[in-house]
Design an enzyme around this catalytic site. Structure first.
Site: not given
Ligand code: NAP
Length: 291
Positions: A182, A195, A199
């Site tokens: 991130s 968090y 990262k």
């Molecule tokens: P999201 O839309 O909330 O999706 C989360 C996904 O992770 C879902 O498919 C969930 O499904 C699964 N999940 C949650 N905990 C899990 C676990 N322990 N093991 C396996 N699967 C798990 O999240 P996102 O924003 O796409 O985030 C994805 C990645 O991007 C993360 O690493 C996050 O730190 C990074 N990121 C996000 C942002 C942002 O602004 N969104 C920015 C920077 C980095 P289930 O509930 O079925 O497990």
């Protein structure tokens, strides 16, 4: 696909969907790579394993890898989410399978890898995308339990999955790993201290893994998204005041979409990135991205 379905039944199910006569499911992915009259897609014949891929950034990455020719194994903690995502991507004509995998659970990680081997015959690409954030507030108020959870899921599970998958990539003559970090890893988000630190650790993990995996022809790179519109980040944009505050701190003054991360991951996994390893690509609309 249900987690309790035995390997033979799963293979049969893949066969029924992908090929008419060949004798193994493995052929289905390789057959695509043989190509027809069309130019092969850039990930044709590759097998990709993507964690946390039933929603948000992970789902967008899985979709993009699929459209770029890869066979993709989707996964997340909840069977119903896996089923929904598999159904959605199959409806787009993609060659995907799914299995439950909570990345913090060693049995789940092992089953994820075994399932890819059974259904697709090998692994070429790992995208480690899962993360949690159980804490929001001043870093000094965070507890040991919260730190344990954040580091276990975001950092340790990523490493353990790489350790499990690397020998499988080696068996294919090499491969590509992408770790999702991130932009918070460069510059901590307010109230998301632990968090953000996890990262930052992933930026380091990428650097530590890359040289050890050069000799195996395995490249390890990292994606650092900025604020992307998903459930995970909704607290930062769902009400107007939060959204305005967030947008003021950004370069390109809008929230990114999951699809805007997916193409970068596909590029990193493709032959176009064959001379790139140990690097982090920031997809954050111009947000500050230096340690
Ligand atoms: P999201 O839309 O909330 O999706 C989360 C996904 O992770 C879902 O498919 C969930 O499904 C699964 N999940 C949650 N905990 C899990 C676990 N322990 N093991 C396996 N699967 C798990 O999240 P996102 O924003 O796409 O985030 C994805 C990645 O991007 C993360 O690493 C996050 O730190 C990074 N990121 C996000 C942002 C942002 O602004 N969104 C920015 C920077 C980095 P289930 O509930 O079925 O497990």
């Amino acid at each position: 696909m249900h987690r309790s379905l035995n390997p033979l039944m799963r293979s049969l199910s893949v066969l029924q969907r992908c090929v008419s006569t060949p004798s193994t499911a493995i052929v289905s992915c390789r057959m695509q790579s043989a190509g027809g009259q069309h130019m092969p897609k850039k990930l044709q014949g590759k097998v990709a394993l993507v964690t946390a891929s039933t929603d948000g950034i992970g789902l967008a990455i899985a979709r993009r890898l699929g459209h770029d020719g890869a066979c993709v194994l989707l996964s997340s903690r909840k069977q119903k989410n896996v089923d929904r995502a598999v159904h959605e991507l199959r409806n787009e004509g993609l060659n995907v399978e799914g299995t439950v995998c909570h990345v913090g659970n060693s049995e789940d990680r092992k089953r994820l890898v075994d399932t890819a081997l059974q259904l697709f015959g090998g692994i070429d690409i790992l995208v480690s995308n899962a993360a949690v954030n159980p804490f929001f507030g001043n870093i000094l108020d965070s507890s040991e339990e919260e730190w344990d959870k954040i580091l276990d899921i975001n950092v340790k599970a990523t490493f353990l999955l790489v350790k499990l998958v690397a020998p499988k990539l080696q068996e294919r003559g090499g491969g590509s790993i992408v770790i999702v970090s991130s932009v918070a890893g460069f510059s901590p988000f307010p109230s998301l201290g632990p968090y953000s630190v996890s990262k930052t650790a992933l930026l380091g993990l990428t650097k530590a893994l890359a040289p050890e995996l050069y000799p195996l022809n395995i490249r390890v790179n990292c994606l650092a998204p900025g604020l992307i519109r998903t459930k995970f980040s909704s607290a930062l944009w769902e009400n107007e005041a939060a959204c305005e505050h967030t947008l003021n701190s950004m370069g390109i003054s809008r929230i990114g979409e999951p699809e805007e991360c997916a193409g970068t991951v596909s590029f990193l996994c493709s032959p176009d990135a064959s001379y790139i390893t140990g690097e982090t690509i920031v997809v954050a609309g111009g947000c500050h991205s230096h340690l």
